[in-house]
Design an enzyme around this catalytic site. Structure first.
Site, PDB file in Angstrom:
ATOM      1  N   PRO A 126       0.852  -1.260   0.219  1.00  0.00           N
ATOM      2  CA  PRO A 126       0.081  -0.043   0.042  1.00  0.00           C
ATOM      3  C   PRO A 126       0.904   1.270  -0.076  1.00  0.00           C
ATOM      4  O   PRO A 126       1.738   1.384   0.771  1.00  0.00           O
ATOM      5  CB  PRO A 126      -0.808  -0.122   1.129  1.00  0.00           C
ATOM      6  CG  PRO A 126      -0.932  -1.663   1.399  1.00  0.00           C
ATOM      7  CD  PRO A 126       0.381  -2.250   0.642  1.00  0.00           C
ATOM      8  N   CYS A 127       0.457   2.271  -0.926  1.00  0.00           N
ATOM      9  CA  CYS A 127       1.422   3.337  -1.156  1.00  0.00           C
ATOM     10  C   CYS A 127       1.190   4.757  -0.366  1.00  0.00           C
ATOM     11  O   CYS A 127       1.635   5.627  -0.369  1.00  0.00           O
ATOM     12  CB  CYS A 127       1.366   3.687  -2.523  1.00  0.00           C
ATOM     13  SG  CYS A 127      -0.074   4.109  -3.330  1.00  0.00           S
TER      14      CYS A 127
END
Length: 423
Positions: A126-127
């Site tokens: 997840p960014c």
């Protein structure tokens, strides 16, 4: 050749490798609806291999059925696949606590398939913690977010399975997080467990995707293997524009939805070339959000400003009676049209699930934000890609995904390179 997909999302990266002929070992994803989407896509590939896609198309039609009918048809779809034919799709958050179970299931799948090794690991943690926008909105600059260190869990998979290569995808902000210290640590971890690595900033628009979407792709090769970053030349496309992705879909106004899966006009050569629309496809996920009148008035002004002057309308440029937010100093581009007459759109991100203001349809007669299917097409997902869960989740799944066309070009390079190494 096989691949292990971790932090899978809805499967955009995986789709590219499936198209290139890789076989999946397993997918690991914490979001339930994304896992169901992965499962449905896995079934699609199984039925396609066995020339039974008519059953899949019948399931697509359940998009227009009631919730109970949709559930019934999904159970029927699942029953079409014999036990152990599909790869494990693990609805788990990757953590120290879940790794033993995850490794066990992967090992069991490798044994079942008779594979002695993992050829490739792909995935992008997840960014949000690396996102420049996320850091700007967080008072602590996201420094306390545990997602900053998910790369260490990614490295645990490299350590255990020692694949020939890996692909790690993320946003450009990963390079500058904590003044670059985090990225240096990430590289050190990957090198320490036996990999030469290289990172490049790539743009989806150079891979046939009609979207300006910059991403960091980190490629690693085991140190005993001749290593080279994929050298992929930007594609020289014909003069396709974003409207070519949208024009064949039924026209909708705010709050409307299609009542059948029929297209409005014949297939366009861009859609055929990119495999977004096949002749036997039907329209799904094409429902327009309902919008309040104030937003509809703003949408119309935004599109008119672009059509007549080629200018983006700032929030502070709106008539006074349409301005309701107190913040008049930042995020002034909160209303933005998808420009249909240019060769690429601006970036589709998960925030589209919130309100759609940043993704207004270019056709002023429709006066609405784009639908799930339109967002999926801009991301290069094919029309036969069925997204599970509610509309909000569909938008998140699409906004977080790697465009399949981009992933396919990377996968083709890896396939050719690995085949050379095997020969």
């Amino acid at each position: 050749m096989n691949f292990l997909d971790i932090f899978s999302g809805a499967g955009g990266l995986s789709e590219g490798f499936l198209r290139a002929g890789f076989e999946p070992i397993a997918h690991i994803e914490r979001d339930l609806y994304a896992c169901k989407t992965l499962e449905t896509r896995s079934i699609y590939y199984y039925l396609k291999k066995n020339n039974e896609l008519d059953f899949y198309k019948q399931y697509q039609q359940s998009f227009y059925a009631s919730s109970s009918e949709n559930k019934r048809r999904r159970l029927e779809l699942l029953e079409m696949v014999p036990e152990n034919e599909l790869e494990p799709i693990m609805n788990l958050e990757i953590s120290e606590a879940t790794l033993p179970l995850i490794f066990q299931k992967i090992d069991e799948r490798l044994a079942h398939k008779g594979w002695k090794q993992v050829d490739l690991i792909i995935g992008g943690p997840p960014c949000q913690a690396y996102s420049l926008v996320g850091r700007a909105r967080d008072e602590n600059n996201m420094e306390e977010d545990p997602r900053n260190y998910l790369y260490k869990l990614y490295v645990r998979f490299l350590t255990r399975y020692q694949p020939k290569a890996f692909v790690f995808e993320n946003v450009p902000g990963i390079l500058t997080a904590f003044k670059g210290k985090l990225f240096k640590n990430l590289q050190a971890y990957m090198r320490r467990v036996g990999y030469n690595i290289e990172a490049r900033k790539l743009n989806a628009k150079d891979f046939g995707v009609l979207q300006d979407r910059k991403r960091i792709i980190i490629v690693g090769w085991r140190k005993d293997i001749d290593y080279q970053f994929p050298l992929i030349e930007p594609q020289i496309e014909e003069n396709y524009v974003v409207n070519d992705l949208l024009n064949d879909l039924p026209k909708l106004s705010s709050g409307q939805s299609v009542s059948s899966g029929s297209y409005r006009i014949p297939n366009h050569k861009l859609l055929k070339k990119s495999r977004i629309r096949e002749d036997e496809d039907i329209v799904t996920h094409h429902e327009a959000r309902p919008h309040i009148q104030r937003d509809l008035d703003i949408y119309k002004l935004v599109v008119e400003q672009w059509n007549n002057k080629g200018l983006r309308l700032k929030y502070t440029d709106l008539p006074e009676h349409l301005i309701t937010h107190k913040n008049l100093t930042s995020f002034l581009d909160r209303y933005k049209v998808i420009v249909g007459t240019t060769t690429f759109s601006h970036t589709i991100v998960a925030h589209i699930s919130k309100d759609g203001h940043h993704y207004i349809h270019p056709d002023i007669t429709q006066n609405r934000s784009i639908t799930v299917r339109e967002a999926a097409r801009i991301q290069s997902f094919p029309d036969n890609y069925f997204f599970e869960g509610p509309r909000t989740s569909n938008y998140v799944q699409i906004g977080n995904a790697v465009p399949p066309l981009m992933a396919e070009k990377l996968a083709e390079w890896f396939k050719n390179r690995l085949e050379i190494l095997e020969s």
